[in-house]
Design a protein around this motif. Structure first.
Motif, PDB file in Angstrom:
ATOM      1  N   PRO A  11     101.457  38.778  34.613  1.00 43.24           N
ATOM      2  CA  PRO A  11     101.967  38.195  35.864  1.00 43.24           C
ATOM      3  C   PRO A  11     101.836  39.127  37.068  1.00 43.24           C
ATOM      4  O   PRO A  11     101.745  38.663  38.202  1.00 43.24           O
ATOM      5  N   ALA A  12     101.803  40.434  36.837  1.00 44.13           N
ATOM      6  CA  ALA A  12     101.698  41.383  37.942  1.00 44.13           C
ATOM      7  C   ALA A  12     100.267  41.520  38.468  1.00 44.13           C
ATOM      8  O   ALA A  12     100.052  42.005  39.579  1.00 44.13           O
ATOM      9  N   ALA A  13      99.279  41.123  37.686  1.00 42.00           N
ATOM     10  CA  ALA A  13      97.869  41.309  38.065  1.00 42.00           C
ATOM     11  C   ALA A  13      97.514  40.463  39.280  1.00 42.00           C
ATOM     12  O   ALA A  13      97.802  39.271  39.338  1.00 42.00           O
ATOM     13  N   ARG A  14      96.898  41.099  40.254  1.00 44.28           N
ATOM     14  CA  ARG A  14      96.443  40.414  41.468  1.00 44.28           C
ATOM     15  C   ARG A  14      94.979  40.719  41.786  1.00 44.28           C
ATOM     16  O   ARG A  14      94.337  40.011  42.531  1.00 44.28           O
ATOM     17  N   ASN A  15      94.478  41.839  41.228  1.00 46.70           N
ATOM     18  CA  ASN A  15      93.116  42.295  41.518  1.00 46.70           C
ATOM     19  C   ASN A  15      92.289  42.268  40.240  1.00 46.70           C
ATOM     20  O   ASN A  15      92.768  42.646  39.173  1.00 46.70           O
ATOM     21  N   LEU A  16      91.047  41.833  40.385  1.00 46.26           N
ATOM     22  CA  LEU A  16      90.139  41.736  39.249  1.00 46.26           C
ATOM     23  C   LEU A  16      88.860  42.500  39.552  1.00 46.26           C
ATOM     24  O   LEU A  16      88.255  42.315  40.613  1.00 46.26           O
ATOM     25  N   GLY A  17      88.497  43.345  38.630  1.00 47.40           N
ATOM     26  CA  GLY A  17      87.194  43.993  38.672  1.00 47.40           C
ATOM     27  C   GLY A  17      86.413  43.508  37.464  1.00 47.40           C
ATOM     28  O   GLY A  17      86.953  43.463  36.353  1.00 47.40           O
ATOM     29  N   PHE A  18      85.166  43.126  37.678  1.00 49.22           N
ATOM     30  CA  PHE A  18      84.377  42.593  36.574  1.00 49.22           C
ATOM     31  C   PHE A  18      82.930  43.015  36.765  1.00 49.22           C
ATOM     32  O   PHE A  18      82.367  42.856  37.856  1.00 49.22           O
ATOM     33  N   ALA A  19      82.338  43.560  35.707  1.00 45.33           N
ATOM     34  CA  ALA A  19      80.932  43.969  35.788  1.00 45.33           C
ATOM     35  C   ALA A  19      80.348  44.058  34.377  1.00 45.33           C
ATOM     36  O   ALA A  19      81.059  43.952  33.382  1.00 45.33           O
ATOM     37  N   TRP A  20      79.049  44.278  34.332  1.00 43.01           N
ATOM     38  CA  TRP A  20      78.305  44.346  33.076  1.00 43.01           C
ATOM     39  C   TRP A  20      77.086  45.213  33.268  1.00 43.01           C
ATOM     40  O   TRP A  20      76.658  45.504  34.383  1.00 43.01           O
ATOM     41  N   TYR A  21      76.527  45.609  32.135  1.00 46.58           N
ATOM     42  CA  TYR A  21      75.230  46.251  32.115  1.00 46.58           C
ATOM     43  C   TYR A  21      74.452  45.614  30.975  1.00 46.58           C
ATOM     44  O   TYR A  21      74.958  45.538  29.854  1.00 46.58           O
TER      45      TYR A  21
END
Length: 170
Positions: A145-155
């Motif tokens: 519930p505290a999460a507001r920011n998302l980082g997402f990546a791949w290689y």
């Protein structure tokens, strides 16, 4: 007229039967080798938006606030995806001994890091997200519930193997 339709259907069936059948390649264990999901330029542009939409849809089902893509967390995720590929193992420690928090700080993220999800797979982003949602520990990172920011990546390696990293922060 009826004879023409029957003839047309039989012709299509006959043509389909003439197509070469390719058996799946088998690995040393006798199981079919995975078919790699290839990330082209179009997919690369769509993946972060698609994952964000899916995550926010899942969170909305529980009346959780939406997340926003964060460029610093995405940069940390990309660095870790590349590093996992170089190490040839999916784990949370960098080759330099760095933790997820340290990698986020290096990229200029100074919020609270909720968690990190990682995966090594030949599957696409949505299949990977589904796998994370099926495990409590990784689901808890996405649904915190505290999460507001998302980082997402791949290689993606030349072999097609994809190293995925998701970071959640508040």
């Amino acid at each position: 007229m009826m004879n023409f339709k029957v003839l047309a259907i039989l012709s299509l069936i006959a043509l389909a039967a003439c197509q070469p059948r390719t058996a799946p390649q088998l690995g040393p264990d006798g199981q079919p080798l995975p078919v790699a999901f290839r990330i082209d330029e179009r997919e690369a542009a769509e993946i972060p938006v698609r994952v964000l939409q899916q995550v926010n849809m899942l969170r909305a089902n529980l009346a959780l606030p939406p997340m926003m893509l964060n460029p610093q967390l995405s940069a940390a995720a990309l660095a870790h995806s590349r590093d996992m590929a170089a190490q040839n193992r999916a784990w949370h420690w960098g080759s330099d001994g760095s933790s997820p928090i340290e990698r986020a700080r290096r990229q200029g993220y100074y919020g609270t890091l909720v968690g990190e999800n990682i995966s090594e797979t030949y599957e696409n982003d949505i299949q990977t997200l589904n796998a994370w949602m099926s495990e409590r520990d990784t689901r808890d990172v996405i649904m915190d519930p505290a999460a507001r920011n998302l980082g997402f990546a791949w290689y993606q390696e030349p072999s097609g193997k994809v190293w995925w990293t998701l970071l959640a922060g508040s």
